[in-house]
Design a protein around this motif. Sequence first.
Motif, PDB file in Angstrom:
ATOM      1  N   GLN A   9     114.157  51.157   5.337  1.00  0.00           N
ATOM      2  CA  GLN A   9     113.294  50.134   5.925  1.00  0.00           C
ATOM      3  C   GLN A   9     113.334  50.220   7.442  1.00  0.00           C
ATOM      4  O   GLN A   9     112.327  50.004   8.119  1.00  0.00           O
ATOM      5  CB  GLN A   9     113.745  48.759   5.459  1.00  0.00           C
ATOM      6  N   TYR A  35     100.412  56.859   7.646  1.00  0.00           N
ATOM      7  CA  TYR A  35      99.921  56.261   8.873  1.00  0.00           C
ATOM      8  C   TYR A  35     101.086  55.968   9.813  1.00  0.00           C
ATOM      9  O   TYR A  35     102.213  55.729   9.373  1.00  0.00           O
ATOM     10  CB  TYR A  35      99.208  54.933   8.597  1.00  0.00           C
ATOM     11  N   GLN A  37     101.799  53.184  12.975  1.00  0.00           N
ATOM     12  CA  GLN A  37     101.275  51.993  13.613  1.00  0.00           C
ATOM     13  C   GLN A  37     102.178  51.598  14.772  1.00  0.00           C
ATOM     14  O   GLN A  37     103.395  51.471  14.606  1.00  0.00           O
ATOM     15  CB  GLN A  37     101.187  50.842  12.618  1.00  0.00           C
ATOM     16  N   PRO A  39     102.947  48.806  18.019  1.00  0.00           N
ATOM     17  CA  PRO A  39     102.792  47.346  18.214  1.00  0.00           C
ATOM     18  C   PRO A  39     101.447  46.990  18.824  1.00  0.00           C
ATOM     19  O   PRO A  39     101.000  47.612  19.789  1.00  0.00           O
ATOM     20  CB  PRO A  39     103.945  47.013  19.168  1.00  0.00           C
ATOM     21  N   GLY A  40     100.786  46.002  18.245  1.00  0.00           N
ATOM     22  CA  GLY A  40      99.526  45.523  18.781  1.00  0.00           C
ATOM     23  C   GLY A  40      98.327  46.373  18.437  1.00  0.00           C
ATOM     24  O   GLY A  40      97.234  46.133  18.969  1.00  0.00           O
ATOM     25  N   GLU A  41      98.519  47.350  17.557  1.00  0.00           N
ATOM     26  CA  GLU A  41      97.412  48.231  17.212  1.00  0.00           C
ATOM     27  C   GLU A  41      97.272  48.354  15.693  1.00  0.00           C
ATOM     28  O   GLU A  41      98.175  48.014  14.938  1.00  0.00           O
ATOM     29  CB  GLU A  41      97.622  49.613  17.822  1.00  0.00           C
ATOM     30  N   GLY A  42      96.124  48.870  15.267  1.00  0.00           N
ATOM     31  CA  GLY A  42      95.935  49.153  13.861  1.00  0.00           C
ATOM     32  C   GLY A  42      96.586  50.467  13.466  1.00  0.00           C
ATOM     33  O   GLY A  42      96.942  51.276  14.328  1.00  0.00           O
ATOM     34  N   PRO A  43      96.766  50.696  12.159  1.00  0.00           N
ATOM     35  CA  PRO A  43      97.349  51.970  11.702  1.00  0.00           C
ATOM     36  C   PRO A  43      96.445  53.144  12.066  1.00  0.00           C
ATOM     37  O   PRO A  43      95.219  53.028  12.046  1.00  0.00           O
ATOM     38  CB  PRO A  43      97.422  51.798  10.189  1.00  0.00           C
ATOM     39  N   LEU A  45      95.742  57.141  11.001  1.00  0.00           N
ATOM     40  CA  LEU A  45      95.972  58.118   9.948  1.00  0.00           C
ATOM     41  C   LEU A  45      96.637  59.377  10.502  1.00  0.00           C
ATOM     42  O   LEU A  45      96.184  59.943  11.497  1.00  0.00           O
ATOM     43  CB  LEU A  45      94.650  58.487   9.283  1.00  0.00           C
ATOM     44  N   LEU A  86     105.926  52.132  13.345  1.00  0.00           N
ATOM     45  CA  LEU A  86     106.021  51.777  11.927  1.00  0.00           C
ATOM     46  C   LEU A  86     105.267  52.832  11.135  1.00  0.00           C
ATOM     47  O   LEU A  86     104.073  53.059  11.370  1.00  0.00           O
ATOM     48  CB  LEU A  86     105.413  50.389  11.696  1.00  0.00           C
ATOM     49  N   LEU A  88     103.791  54.077   7.636  1.00  0.00           N
ATOM     50  CA  LEU A  88     103.309  53.498   6.386  1.00  0.00           C
ATOM     51  C   LEU A  88     102.737  54.583   5.497  1.00  0.00           C
ATOM     52  O   LEU A  88     101.965  55.427   5.969  1.00  0.00           O
ATOM     53  CB  LEU A  88     102.214  52.460   6.675  1.00  0.00           C
ATOM     54  N   PHE A 100      99.243  49.815   0.491  1.00  0.00           N
ATOM     55  CA  PHE A 100     100.256  50.256   1.443  1.00  0.00           C
ATOM     56  C   PHE A 100     101.662  50.023   0.922  1.00  0.00           C
ATOM     57  O   PHE A 100     101.929  49.086   0.156  1.00  0.00           O
ATOM     58  CB  PHE A 100     100.107  49.504   2.768  1.00  0.00           C
ATOM     59  N   GLY A 101     102.567  50.881   1.390  1.00  0.00           N
ATOM     60  CA  GLY A 101     103.984  50.658   1.180  1.00  0.00           C
ATOM     61  C   GLY A 101     104.505  49.614   2.160  1.00  0.00           C
ATOM     62  O   GLY A 101     103.768  49.097   3.010  1.00  0.00           O
ATOM     63  N   THR A 102     105.800  49.359   2.050  1.00  0.00           N
ATOM     64  CA  THR A 102     106.436  48.325   2.864  1.00  0.00           C
ATOM     65  C   THR A 102     106.755  48.800   4.272  1.00  0.00           C
ATOM     66  O   THR A 102     107.010  47.991   5.149  1.00  0.00           O
ATOM     67  CB  THR A 102     107.728  47.861   2.189  1.00  0.00           C
ATOM     68  N   ARG A 105     110.376  51.292   9.830  1.00  0.00           N
ATOM     69  CA  ARG A 105     110.301  51.073  11.279  1.00  0.00           C
ATOM     70  C   ARG A 105     111.276  52.016  11.963  1.00  0.00           C
ATOM     71  O   ARG A 105     112.492  51.901  11.804  1.00  0.00           O
ATOM     72  CB  ARG A 105     110.621  49.628  11.638  1.00  0.00           C
TER      73      ARG A 105
ATOM     74  N   GLY B  42     103.816  46.099   5.082  1.00  0.00           N
ATOM     75  CA  GLY B  42     102.589  46.888   5.023  1.00  0.00           C
ATOM     76  C   GLY B  42     101.378  45.979   4.926  1.00  0.00           C
ATOM     77  O   GLY B  42     101.492  44.756   4.916  1.00  0.00           O
ATOM     78  N   PHE B  90      93.498  42.839   9.880  1.00  0.00           N
ATOM     79  CA  PHE B  90      92.871  44.084  10.308  1.00  0.00           C
ATOM     80  C   PHE B  90      91.591  44.330   9.520  1.00  0.00           C
ATOM     81  O   PHE B  90      91.565  44.200   8.297  1.00  0.00           O
ATOM     82  CB  PHE B  90      93.812  45.275  10.090  1.00  0.00           C
ATOM     83  N   GLY B 106      90.438  48.430  13.226  1.00  0.00           N
ATOM     84  CA  GLY B 106      90.399  47.688  14.471  1.00  0.00           C
ATOM     85  C   GLY B 106      91.809  47.383  14.946  1.00  0.00           C
ATOM     86  O   GLY B 106      92.794  47.736  14.286  1.00  0.00           O
ATOM     87  N   ASP B 107      91.913  46.712  16.081  1.00  0.00           N
ATOM     88  CA  ASP B 107      93.226  46.415  16.667  1.00  0.00           C
ATOM     89  C   ASP B 107      93.817  45.109  16.170  1.00  0.00           C
ATOM     90  O   ASP B 107      94.915  44.733  16.582  1.00  0.00           O
ATOM     91  CB  ASP B 107      93.134  46.389  18.191  1.00  0.00           C
ATOM     92  N   ARG B 110      95.472  38.288  15.585  1.00  0.00           N
ATOM     93  CA  ARG B 110      96.751  37.630  15.306  1.00  0.00           C
ATOM     94  C   ARG B 110      96.505  36.143  15.152  1.00  0.00           C
ATOM     95  O   ARG B 110      96.113  35.479  16.098  1.00  0.00           O
ATOM     96  CB  ARG B 110      97.749  37.909  16.425  1.00  0.00           C
TER      97      ARG B 110
END
Lengths: 110, 114
Positions: A9, A35, A37, A39-43, A45, A86, A88, A100-102, A105, B42, B90, B106-107, B110
Amino acid sequence: TQLLEQSPQFLSIQEGENLTVYCNSSSVFSSLQWYRQEPGEGPVLLVTVVTGGEVKKLKRLTFQFGDARKDSSLHITAAQPGDTGLYLCAEVLRYEKLTFGTGTRLTIIP
Amino acid sequence: NAGVTQTPKFRILKIGQSMTLQCTQDMNHNYMYWYRQDPGMGLKLIYYSVGAGITDKGEVPNGYNVSRSTTEDFPLRLELAAPSQTSVYFCASRTGRPSRVLQHFGDGTRLSIL
């Protein structure tokens, strides 16, 4: 819904070390994606694997899909601080829906 | 090329309030998705759409509604906000044609429910 378990984990290692993270399922994957990811962003690929036994490389990252298509691994060689994030795994379902998996990090210490 | 744009980026709601999370994409993608991500976890699929006028439930649809009146927009509505809906949301899109380029995310928005 299929359960995707990722391990470990949390992982914290020194810069330059190698590491492997895992993604396991209770049943056969149709296809699997990894993926990253931040901080503050989307995953974002990294790779898609489809065939059992498949190995794909992306610079210092090596992705393997298990022969039975029930597990996958991500190996990073000579980890760098930029690898922190992170990670994923996700199964690709019909209409490209993702389960998605858990997540793992990962922290790379300079 | 903006890709997938989500607004707002942050929002605090009181219990029982309602709001709409906006998502728009400029890539003419047929498929669009809403996911939520709880801390350290996830993503889980809330709703998805395979084209204008067509939507369907994902894994965790309770407490949410969606609509898809245009190809570009896929808003997510919370009618009666509850603390359990505190999460990062997201939106994603992809072409419905076979393609090596898969989902664009997208970003995130929150959202905190207090």
